[in-house]
Design a protein around this motif. Structure first.
Motif, PDB file in Angstrom:
ATOM      1  N   PRO A 589      -2.639  -4.992  12.438  1.00 31.73           N
ATOM      2  CA  PRO A 589      -4.027  -5.050  12.131  1.00 31.73           C
ATOM      3  C   PRO A 589      -4.717  -6.247  11.633  1.00 31.73           C
TER       4      PRO A 589
ATOM      5  N   SER B 134       1.775  -2.772   5.696  1.00 30.53           N
ATOM      6  CA  SER B 134       1.018  -3.463   6.634  1.00 30.53           C
ATOM      7  C   SER B 134      -0.417  -3.301   6.242  1.00 30.53           C
ATOM      8  N   ARG B 135      -0.911  -2.001   6.038  1.00 29.39           N
ATOM      9  CA  ARG B 135      -2.099  -1.872   5.988  1.00 29.39           C
ATOM     10  C   ARG B 135      -2.626  -2.284   4.593  1.00 29.39           C
ATOM     11  N   THR B 138      -3.130  -6.092   4.647  1.00 29.00           N
ATOM     12  CA  THR B 138      -4.336  -6.356   5.500  1.00 29.00           C
ATOM     13  C   THR B 138      -5.572  -6.210   4.546  1.00 29.00           C
ATOM     14  N   ASP B 203      -9.320   4.287   1.397  1.00 34.18           N
ATOM     15  CA  ASP B 203      -8.193   5.344   1.346  1.00 34.18           C
ATOM     16  C   ASP B 203      -8.518   6.300   0.392  1.00 34.18           C
ATOM     17  N   ILE B 214      -2.491   4.742   3.092  1.00 39.44           N
ATOM     18  CA  ILE B 214      -2.387   3.345   2.942  1.00 39.44           C
ATOM     19  C   ILE B 214      -1.305   3.020   1.702  1.00 39.44           C
ATOM     20  N   LEU B 296      -9.410   2.862   9.407  1.00 38.43           N
ATOM     21  CA  LEU B 296      -8.809   1.519   8.975  1.00 38.43           C
ATOM     22  C   LEU B 296      -9.527   0.493   9.865  1.00 38.43           C
TER      23      LEU B 296
END
Lengths: 675, 321, 165
Positions: A589, B134-135, B138, B203, B214, B296
């Motif tokens: 991402p 990961s999300r 980020t 989210d 998320i 996203l």
């Protein structure tokens, strides 16, 4: 006394190099490590004495370097760097005793590592141009040779080429700058240069500063002169990477401040705005690449670029504030930058040593092939975890204290009303914020994917904890991460005095008394020790409450304890390591968001069956994130130079007659000119 | 001296208890507003507290390949949020460790909690955990610049980054509240708070589709008391962020300003804080019902918009002192 | 970017001000062992070979008219977050093991709720070669909701019996 200690430290380092060269295999590494560590210890003691007393440690000799002699003078500012190098040096030497044992012995590494450490200690103490350049070149050459010990790997050879070219170009720029200064000063000791630098016209001083900045910023890893760093730091052997990131890049900052503020006396605004601008760009670029990298050591290398960018931002802000006349604010910003530098040395050294342990134990540094190491390398995992927590600026570790102080320095700098300064400070805060988030993402990736979950390859599953010397070296650097975070007041007064020494002369009394106390009181305000105690108390309290609750439940209801079960995978097959997220997928991402900066390249090769074009035989996919500046900036230049070289070859065709003709033509031209 | 310390400790303890109870109640209030907007009766406002009580009584289950990080992360999350709650000026401007209550300290404490939960997501060794981590990292990375620059705008206007100091500065100069810099900082902070607490449009906290999760994806492996701690930590975080937005921008009613720090003032401060946070929570819930969750890769767009607003807030604040 | 219209906001505010459309339901009979849940039950729904008729009714049960959430019941995504499993469909052979794993993943104390005639083993499809024989083939259900498909009110009442509200 301090001079004696310091020289003894340097001598022990040199002895370590000799020991590493001549002793037989079994004792070589340990003897070199012991000698180097003791040398670093003595140097640390000397540096501490200088910091406390303020009297520089001086030594002079006309003998060692012909024609110029050697002048060593370790003042407070240099002592900060020498002390930092000494601590990282002790840990790296201790680590190397285990790293170079049984099966991985290398005479070259054992001999060169102490030499590298000695040169790193010598650079901040050099007080004349010749000594400085000699030490600088010794540092560059020893690190280059250490890099070349891996010459069997193609990446190591390429890394050494890049490193050699860039470090020597930088050294040439620095040499030119220092030679201009000493030519005008009529002598080559730093004291003489400082005395005469004020008399130089501004253009000459600016040229000198730009040259010095180019050389030192390249060493510190500032974008766009950083391209050697992500190549060289990962390819170097473990303890060498720790020294390069933890001690060598610091000397780039040392040089900028010494030349810009110390020798040139401060200069003009645009110098320091350029430094801060370089810092902001480096911080962002390094942070983005670190967040996108799947190679553990390359991630750490880019993170070094990021942190040095933050330090450069602080240094630039400080210089700009001093030029605008706000000396106290400038000193606070510089102290914060120095604290960030010291803190970075501790946690980055710890992280690199941990990464080298992981590479040694699991055979690879590719995060996509690691995993599950927290059970197999427990102590290394804890040390790496502390280093990672420190670099993410999580309370109560050292990175938090240093980033907080840097934020305070930038925040208070706004009091100096000025559009350019305000813009740079705002960019600095934004860069600090952005890199804070990116670093957190990068190190959750490094720690989470590298150490947690299930091992992704059999090599990772077969990893065992590395030897005690290596573990001790890593743990040694984890200690300052905790101590500096809980009690930064230990080092801040010393840093403040060092800064006063180099930013002065000023209302010296007020400066010296005020700044250390101001910086210390600034961090005192957040009472990091109390915060750490509060966090620990809450953690233990909640844990204890949970335990009591769990025990009560177990007594009330049989069989109500902890149950280990298969991870929830929607009821299908059991979750294997193939199903886990990899580092590449974790970073995807962010890679998509920043793809303009990263410019990833993808290759897809499809080979078809002989019988029919409609059926694929094999599909290969390569995805790579190269350094965009290297690809876009350096490769065209290298291509151009190569083309010029090929054109110039026509002039060198091997014909003796043509060469004699060149000689005749040159003679005629000289005669004409002389006449 | 010790009387003051005892009073400050009492204030911190009161804030902690209020956050432990008030955070879940705010969640319940937001769920109730959503339900009523959908025409349903909805669960009672105290439902999250009932959920927490039930979770405490359930079995603890750990995934087989997990390590000590899995049980440790809820403790770290709750401890870090609790520390932030205890030092921040929520009910009174004089909690214990008031000097430590620097706005950057609170931001970094919240970051500690996020990192702990992300590591726990990766520790489970599942694909969902990695995806959630990961999300979440980020979005955290992209929300951080907007948050710190917005907070910088407030600190510059107040002349300090100490939270009670900012509150005191706003109380001393009420006309600051309507200044353009403040309004821009408020807009940026609301977007960041929505992102950090995982509400629509960033989210969906009640989604069942793992690919749209998320925060929820990171905690899929948690059960029983550990899940209760993670949930409570998230709810306290919501309460803390809403209270900070309320107190930094509309601080009237807070105890301790101008020396009034006795029992009745604390009670008034608590009630006023409850009213302010309930109002902000209701507004956020109405906004949630009115918009759809963003894809996203659209979330960076609103976070960069928030960053631009924050930068404008700083510039406006500097240009118009 | 996100679009937001004043008309939308006004309609939301009108809904907030209006009375909810939810029907009132009589108190259901108590279930043994219900007191453990005390007002909060989360269930993980598993479709073990259903025609989706029961799923539509479950969706209605959580909709505005029958609103099972007001009694403290909720559907969750992860069985680890749940107190029980809500099973619909004849349990096919392929879904028998996943259903067993899902039930096992739920932390104790847990319940199994069989929703619809298929799950109870009383449907016309239950004797086929691909069916394992209803929820009883995997675990003993603690609550049963008969019907093909069951009325949303019946589903809501069953959930209400579990929560004890």
């Amino acid at each position: 006394m301090s001079a004696v200690l310091f020289l003894a430290g340097l001598g022990l380092g040199a002895a370590g190099a000799v020991a590493g060269l001549v002793l037989p295999g079994q004792v070589r590494a340990v003897a070199a490590a012991v000698l180097t560590s003791s040398g670093c210890g003595l140097a640390f003691a000397a540096a501490t004495r200088v910091l406390i007393s303020g009297n520089p440690a001086t030594a002079r000799s006309a003998a060692i370097l012909p024609l110029t002699g050697v002048v060593i003078s370790l003042d407070r500012f240099g002592a900060v760097f020498a002390a930092t190098t000494a601590v990282v040096g002790v840990a790296a030497s201790c680590y190397s005793a285990g790293y170079l044992a049984r099966g991985h012995r290398s005479r070259a590494t054992s001999a060169l590592l102490p030499l590298f450490v000695t040169s790193l200690l010598l650079v901040p103490a050099a007080a004349s141009v010749a000594t400085f350049m000699a030490a600088w070149e010794l540092m560059a050459l020893s690190s280059l040779l250490l890099l070349l010990t891996g010459h069997r790997r193609a990446e190591a050879r390429a890394a050494a080429q890049w490193y050699a070219a860039m470090t020597h170009a930088g050294a040439a720029a620095i040499l030119l700058a220092l030679v201009i200064l000493s030519a005008h000063a009529g002598g080559q000791s730093f004291a003489a240069i400082r005395a005469h630098a004020g008399a130089l016209p501004l253009t000459v001083r600016s040229v000198v500063f730009v040259l010095a900045l180019a050389g030192f910023a390249s060493k510190a890893g500032a974008v766009p002169l950083h391209v050697w760093l992500p190549r060289a730091h990962p390819e170097a052997p473990g303890p060498v990477s720790a020294l390069m990131s933890g001690a060598m890049v610091n000397l780039g900052i040392y040089g900028i401040v010494r030349v810009g503020a110390g020798l040139l006396g401060g200069g003009v605004l645009w110098w320091w705005l350029t430094v801060a601008g370089l810092g902001v760009v480096s911080a962002l670029f390094g942070g983005i690449h670190a967040a996108a990298s799947a190679d553990l050591k390359r991630l750490l290398a880019y993170s070094t670029v990021d942190n040095m960018g933050l330090v450069l931002t602080g240094v630039g802000a400080s210089g700009a504030l001093k030029v605008s006349g706000h000396i106290t604010l400038a000193a606070l910003a510089m102290t914060a930058a120095l604290f960030q530098l010291v803190s970075h040395a501790a946690f980055k050294g710890c992280l690199f040593l941990g990464a080298a342990s992981v590479q040694r134990a699991a055979g690879t540094r590719d995060l996509d092939c690691l995993g599950g190491l927290v059970r197999r390398l427990p102590v290394t995992a804890v040390a790496f975890g502390i280093g990672a927590a420190a670099i993410c600026a999580l309370p109560p570790f050292s990175g938090f204290a240093s980033e907080w102080l840097l934020l305070q320095g930038l925040l208070r700098g706004f009091a100096a009303h000025g559009a350019a300064i305000g813009a740079v400070l705002l960019a600095g805060v934004a860069a600090l914020a952005m890199t804070g988030g990116l670093t957190a993402a990068a190190f959750v990736k490094a720690a989470g994917i590298g150490f947690l979950g299930q091992p992704r390859t059999p090599d990772a599953a077969a990893a065992v904890e590395v030897g005690p010397a290596m573990v001790a070296g890593t743990a040694l650097l984890a200690v300052p991460c905790v101590v500096l975070g809980a009690a930064p007041g230990v080092v801040l007064p010393a840093l403040g005095k060092a800064v006063a020494g180099v930013l002065g002369p000023a209302p010296a009394g007020a400066l010296r008394a005020g700044i250390g106390a101001e910086a210390a009181s600034a961090t005192d305000v957040i009472q990091p020790l109390l915060l750490a105690a509060l966090l620990l108390a809450l953690l233990i309290g909640i844990w204890a409450a949970l335990r009591v609750w769990a025990r009560a439940r177990v007594r009330a209801q049989a069989g109500a304890g902890l149950r280990l079960a298969e991870a929830w995978g929607c009821g299908g097959e059991p979750q294997t390591a193939r199903m886990e997220y990899t580092a590449t997928s974790f970073a995807e991402p962010l890679q998509r968001v920043f793809d303009d900066v990263l410019r990833p390249s993808h290759d897809l090769e499809v080979s078809h069956l002989a019988e029919s074009r409609y059926f694929e035989d094999a599909i290969t996919y390569h995805s790579r994130v190269d350094d965009a500046i290297e690809r876009g900036g350096y490769r065209p230049v290298i291509g151009l130079v190569r083309r010029w070289g090929q054109v110039a070859r026509h002039a060198q065709n091997g014909s003796l007659h043509r060469y004699l003709g060149y000689g005749l033509a040159a003679l005629v031209v000289v005669l004409v000119v002389l006449a | 001296m010790s009387a003051t310390v005892a009073a400050q400790a009492a204030v911190s303890a009161l804030q902690l208890v209020a956050a432990c109870i008030g955070g879940p109640l705010l969640y319940g209030l937001m769920a109730k507003v959503r339900a009523r907007a959908e025409g349903r009766a909805g669960a009672p406002v105290r439902q999250p507290l009932l959920d927490l009580r039930k979770l405490m009584g359930k079995e603890r289950v750990h995934a087989e390949h997990s390590s000590v990080v899995l049980p440790l992360a809820p403790l770290v999350l709750t401890a870090s949020v609790a520390a932030a709650v205890m030092i921040a000026p929520l009910i009174s401007t004089r909690p214990a460790f008031g000097r430590t209550a620097d706005v950057f300290v609170v931001v970094f404490l919240l970051l500690l909690g996020s990192v702990a939960v992300a590591l726990a997501g990766l520790d489970a060794g599942t694909a969902f955990g990695g995806m959630g981590a990961s999300r979440a990292m980020t979005i955290g990375a992209l929300a951080e610049p907007a948050l710190l620059v917005a907070v910088l705008a407030l600190s510059l206007q107040a002349g300090t980054s100490n939270l009670p100091g900012i509150v005191a500065a706003t109380l001393a100069r009420p006309e600051l509240v309507a200044s353009p810099g403040r309004m821009l900082a408020l807009a940026a902070l609301v977007v960041v708070v929505v992102a950090e607490t995982g509400r629509i449009p960033v989210d969906n906290p009640v989604t069942h589709l793992e690919l749209t999760m998320i925060h929820e994806a990171m905690v899929l492996e948690y059960a029983g008391p550990e899940l209760a701690l993670v949930t409570l930590g998230g709810q306290m975080r919501l309460g803390l962020l809403l209270s900070l937005v309320a107190n930094l921008f509309f601080p009237w009613g807070i105890a301790g300003a101008g020396g009034a720090a006795g029992g009745p003032h604390l009670l008034l401060g608590l009630l006023v804080l409850a009213a302010k946070t309930a109002a902000i929570a209701a507004v956020i819930a109405v906004l949630e019902v009115s918009m759809a969750k963003l894809r996203l890769f659209r979330v960076p767009e609103i976070l960069s918009a928030a960053f631009v607003l924050a930068v404008l807030a700083v510039v406006t604040g500097l240009a118009v002192p | 970017m996100v679009t937001f219209s004043i008309v939308q906001l006004l309609s939301v505010l009108r809904s907030l001000a209006a009375r909810p459309v939810t029907e009132r339901l009589p108190r259901p009979p108590r279930l043994p062992g219900v007191a453990r849940f005390r007002g909060s039950v989360q269930l993980r729904h598993v479709d073990a070979g259903s025609c989706n008729g029961c799923e539509l009714e479950i969706a209605s049960a959580f909709g505005p008219v029958y609103d099972a959430e007001r009694f403290g019941a909720r559907l969750t995504a992860s069985p680890r977050h749940a107190d029980g499993v809500l099973v619909t469909g004849v349990v096919t052979r392929n879904m028998a093991v996943p259903l067993a794993k899902t039930i096992d993943a739920v932390p104790r104390p847990r319940v199994v709720v069989a929703c619809g005639d298929c799950a109870l083993g009383a449907s016309v499809f239950g004797a086929g070669y691909g069916c394992a024989g209803g929820v009883r083939a995997v675990a003993e259900p603690d609550a049963e909701i008969p019907g093909c498909p069951p009325d949303p009110a019946a589903i809501t009442q069953a959930l209400r019996a579990l929560t004890g509200r």
